[in-house]
Scaffold this motif. Structure first.
Motif, short mmCIF file in Angstrom:
data_model
loop_
_atom_site.label_atom_id
_atom_site.label_comp_id
_atom_site.label_asym_id
_atom_site.label_seq_id
_atom_site.Cartn_x
_atom_site.Cartn_y
_atom_site.Cartn_z
N LYS A 23 11.92 -11.99 -20.90
CA LYS A 23 13.11 -11.84 -21.78
C LYS A 23 14.47 -12.26 -20.98
CE LYS A 23 10.82 -8.93 -25.25
NZ LYS A 23 10.65 -7.47 -26.00
N TYR A 24 14.21 -11.61 -19.71
CA TYR A 24 15.58 -11.47 -18.93
C TYR A 24 15.57 -12.37 -17.90
CZ TYR A 24 15.36 -6.74 -21.01
OH TYR A 24 15.50 -5.90 -21.92
N ILE A 25 14.58 -13.61 -17.79
CA ILE A 25 14.85 -14.43 -16.71
C ILE A 25 15.83 -15.44 -16.74
CG2 ILE A 25 12.30 -14.29 -16.30
CD1 ILE A 25 12.02 -16.97 -17.63
N HIS A 26 16.21 -15.84 -15.96
CA HIS A 26 17.54 -16.95 -15.63
C HIS A 26 17.12 -18.08 -16.80
CE1 HIS A 26 20.28 -19.70 -14.17
NE2 HIS A 26 20.93 -18.76 -13.62
N PRO A 27 18.32 -18.50 -17.59
CA PRO A 27 18.42 -19.67 -18.44
C PRO A 27 17.48 -20.86 -18.11
CG PRO A 27 20.13 -18.50 -18.91
CD PRO A 27 19.59 -17.62 -17.41
N LEU A 28 18.20 -21.04 -16.40
CA LEU A 28 17.66 -22.40 -15.88
C LEU A 28 16.18 -22.38 -15.19
CD1 LEU A 28 20.87 -23.44 -14.21
CD2 LEU A 28 20.02 -24.20 -16.40
N SER A 29 15.53 -20.79 -15.48
CA SER A 29 14.34 -21.11 -14.65
C SER A 29 13.29 -21.93 -15.17
CB SER A 29 13.91 -19.53 -14.82
OG SER A 29 12.55 -19.30 -14.06
N GLN A 30 12.45 -22.45 -14.21
CA GLN A 30 11.42 -23.62 -14.77
C GLN A 30 10.00 -22.74 -14.52
OE1 GLN A 30 14.08 -26.93 -12.99
NE2 GLN A 30 12.36 -27.73 -14.24
N TYR A 31 9.94 -22.10 -13.35
CA TYR A 31 8.70 -21.53 -13.10
C TYR A 31 8.58 -19.78 -12.87
CZ TYR A 31 7.91 -26.58 -11.83
OH TYR A 31 8.03 -27.77 -11.87
N VAL A 32 7.51 -19.34 -13.18
CA VAL A 32 7.38 -17.98 -12.98
C VAL A 32 6.30 -17.69 -12.09
CG1 VAL A 32 6.66 -15.90 -14.20
CG2 VAL A 32 8.01 -17.53 -15.31
N LEU A 33 6.76 -16.87 -10.99
CA LEU A 33 5.79 -16.46 -9.90
C LEU A 33 5.49 -14.92 -10.07
CD1 LEU A 33 4.36 -17.08 -7.37
CD2 LEU A 33 6.48 -17.04 -6.13
N ILE A 34 4.39 -14.60 -9.93
CA ILE A 34 3.91 -13.19 -9.99
C ILE A 34 3.02 -12.72 -8.86
CG2 ILE A 34 2.77 -11.61 -11.62
CD1 ILE A 34 2.96 -13.66 -13.91
N MET A 51 1.75 -19.19 -9.88
CA MET A 51 2.89 -19.72 -10.52
C MET A 51 2.50 -20.36 -11.56
SD MET A 51 5.54 -22.26 -8.52
CE MET A 51 6.55 -20.91 -7.43
N ILE A 52 3.43 -20.32 -12.64
CA ILE A 52 3.06 -21.13 -13.84
C ILE A 52 4.52 -21.65 -14.47
CG2 ILE A 52 3.29 -18.88 -15.28
CD1 ILE A 52 1.40 -19.88 -17.24
N ARG A 53 4.22 -22.59 -15.10
CA ARG A 53 5.47 -23.30 -15.80
C ARG A 53 6.02 -22.12 -17.02
NH1 ARG A 53 6.21 -28.76 -14.58
NH2 ARG A 53 4.27 -29.87 -13.73
N ARG A 54 7.19 -22.20 -16.83
CA ARG A 54 7.88 -21.11 -17.80
C ARG A 54 7.51 -21.73 -19.30
NH1 ARG A 54 14.28 -19.97 -18.57
NH2 ARG A 54 14.34 -18.76 -20.65
N GLU A 55 7.70 -23.07 -19.59
CA GLU A 55 7.59 -23.39 -20.89
C GLU A 55 5.97 -23.40 -21.35
OE1 GLU A 55 8.66 -27.71 -20.80
OE2 GLU A 55 7.04 -28.18 -19.40
N ALA A 64 -0.38 -26.79 -15.25
CA ALA A 64 0.53 -25.68 -15.69
C ALA A 64 0.65 -24.64 -14.83
CB ALA A 64 -0.29 -25.33 -17.11
N ALA A 65 -0.37 -24.35 -13.84
CA ALA A 65 -0.27 -23.06 -13.04
C ALA A 65 -1.07 -23.27 -11.70
CB ALA A 65 -1.15 -21.78 -13.71
N VAL A 66 -0.60 -22.71 -10.80
CA VAL A 66 -1.16 -22.72 -9.30
C VAL A 66 -1.58 -21.63 -9.01
CG1 VAL A 66 -0.70 -23.61 -7.01
CG2 VAL A 66 0.12 -24.84 -8.78
#
Length: 457
Positions: A138-149, A225-229, A174-176
């Protein structure tokens, strides 16, 4: 004629035991065939390109690193030092903090002024890790395209983002998933050595083998890493699952996307260093993966986006815990061997000799072979003696994994068992890491012969 009658009566009296033996070790033979297929496929599979993301056009997609944290005072500074040193411009770090420990909370607060870091604190553990990550989304940057955990005990290298981004040139990806390389405290004791061997086999043989044959490639909860969308389209992680990463991989595949595994993307992490913590980890994995596989099975089988090889692989790997139940069963039926009519096997010729003498050992031999080849691929053949530790520990873990599997099959909800992190580093050649610490003494030496004796049955 009388001898034939006696032999017939004897055969009738033990035929059930004989068939029990044959069926059990036929199943182990099939599992061994799968291991050897993965070994051959992993050797024929060229390792992923070691290049990094090509940013010659100046385009750098925005990446959000999410760090789910719960009372990790021993490792939080090490993790944040590594994450803030990544060689990339467009990224942020979100600490998804569920901590209740004051020391951990204070250490996290010391980073609040860092320009890349956001701290998102929850006062509950609802959904555990999955809930913390979903809340952070809910708090990630509006322009963020990928999420890395990353989990708390990992130490990501500076080129981690660029190495992962290169795989997203394919829109279907979709993910790596990278190699969760548990080496930071690998030589602390026989438990950590065995864990190191487990991941060597899994990441150097099993996963590349699946990749080569088109099998089911799962996610592992960290170094992913996964695509945010895509993550948002599937409503994030399943907060009711004990193994939210496995469940997410199933959902992604059903949506028609691909998951890439790259063993060149290696991030050092800790091994569980006590038998108790390893038991907790393995029970949770066995229970969670079994339950998620059971719940998704029909949907996976009906899904047209997944090929037949992936479906079969999903079933075999998803119900992997059944091997533990089968293993216990094989120990038990070992006691019936003196009561079987061995002549029945001998009269079958080579096939009978196989079932009598080779089949009971073929599965562990296949796993040992795979681990040795995995060490060869890693240029770590000096660690071959550690396989003995692996055999002993896996034998001792068998009943606990069977227990977790039964819970996954029979119960709809499970208990989250956390694996504590110590922050210890015993591998002194890791760049930027502290010098090796004095090792704790090994467990009493009498434990090993006892476990070896159990293993012999």
């Amino acid at each position: 004629m009388p001898p034939l009658v006696n032999e017939y009566i004897a055969y009738e009296g033990i035929s059930f035991l004989t068939w029990l033996w044959i069926i059990t070790f036929t199943l182990f033979t099939l599992l061994s065939v799968r291991v050897f297929i993965n070994i051959i496929a992993s050797l024929r599979s060229s390792r992923q390109n070691k290049s990094t993301y090509d940013d010659n056009d100046g385009y750098l997609p925005y990446v959000s690193i999410i760090l789910p944290i719960y009372n990790e005072s021993r490792v939080i500074n090490r993790l944040l030092n590594a994450c803030t040193s990544i060689d990339y411009t467009n990224y942020e770090i979100i600490i998804a903090d569920d901590s209740t420990d004051e020391e951990a909370i204070m250490k996290i607060r010391q980073w609040k002024k860092h320009p890349r870091i956001k701290i998102v604190h929850r006062n509950s553990r609802k959904g555990f890790k999955a809930g913390a990550v979903n809340n952070a989304l809910k708090y990630i940057h509006p322009l963020s395209q990928y999420v890395l955990i990353f989990d708390a005990d990992y130490v990501p290298p500076p080129d981690i983002i660029k190495k992962m981004l290169k795989h997203f040139n394919d829109e279907r990806v979709a993910a790596v998933q990278g190699y969760t390389k548990h080496i930071l405290n690998e030589d602390k004791n026989f438990i950590t050595r065995s864990v190191r061997m487990m991941f060597t086999y899994y990441s150097m043989i099993e996963m590349p083998g699946r990749r080569k044959i088109g099998g089911f490639v799962p996610l592992m909860g960290s170094v992913l890493m996964i695509r945010r969308e895509v993550l948002e389209s599937v409503m994030g992680f399943n907060e009711k699952s004990l193994t939210e990463d496995w469940d997410l991989a199933s959902v992604i595949r059903m949506a028609g996307y691909k998951i890439v595994f790259d063993e060149n993307i290696q991030v050092p992490a800790e091994c569980p260093n006590s038998f108790r913590s390893l038991i907790h980890q393995q029970i949770r994995w066995a229970e969670g993966i079994t339950r998620d596989t059971k719940k998704r099975l029909i949907s996976i089988l009906k899904n047209k986006n997944i090929n037949m090889i992936s479906k079969i692989d999903f079933i075999i790997s998803g119900f992997y815990g059944l091997q533990s139940i089968l293993g216990i069963f094989s120990y038990l039926i070992g006691f019936i061997k003196p009561f079987m009519n061995i002549n029945i096997f001998l009269n079958l010729g080579p096939l009978g000799y196989y079932f009598l003498y080779i089949a009971p050992n073929i599965y562990p031999l296949s796993l040992i072979t795979g681990t040795i080849i995995g060490l060869y691929k890693e240029h770590e053949l000096s660690k071959i003696p550690w396989i003995l530790d692996l055999i002993i520990v896996m034998s001792a873990l068998t009943p606990f994994m069977a227990y977790g599997t039964l819970r996954g099959l029979l119960l709809d909800n499970g208990l989250w068992l956390r694996t504590p992190k110590t922050g210890e580093i015993t591998k002194g050649d890791l760049a930027g890491e502290e010098e090796p610490k004095e090792r704790e003494p090994e467990p009493p030496i009498y434990i090993r012969p006892i476990l070896q004796w159990v293993l012999s049955y």
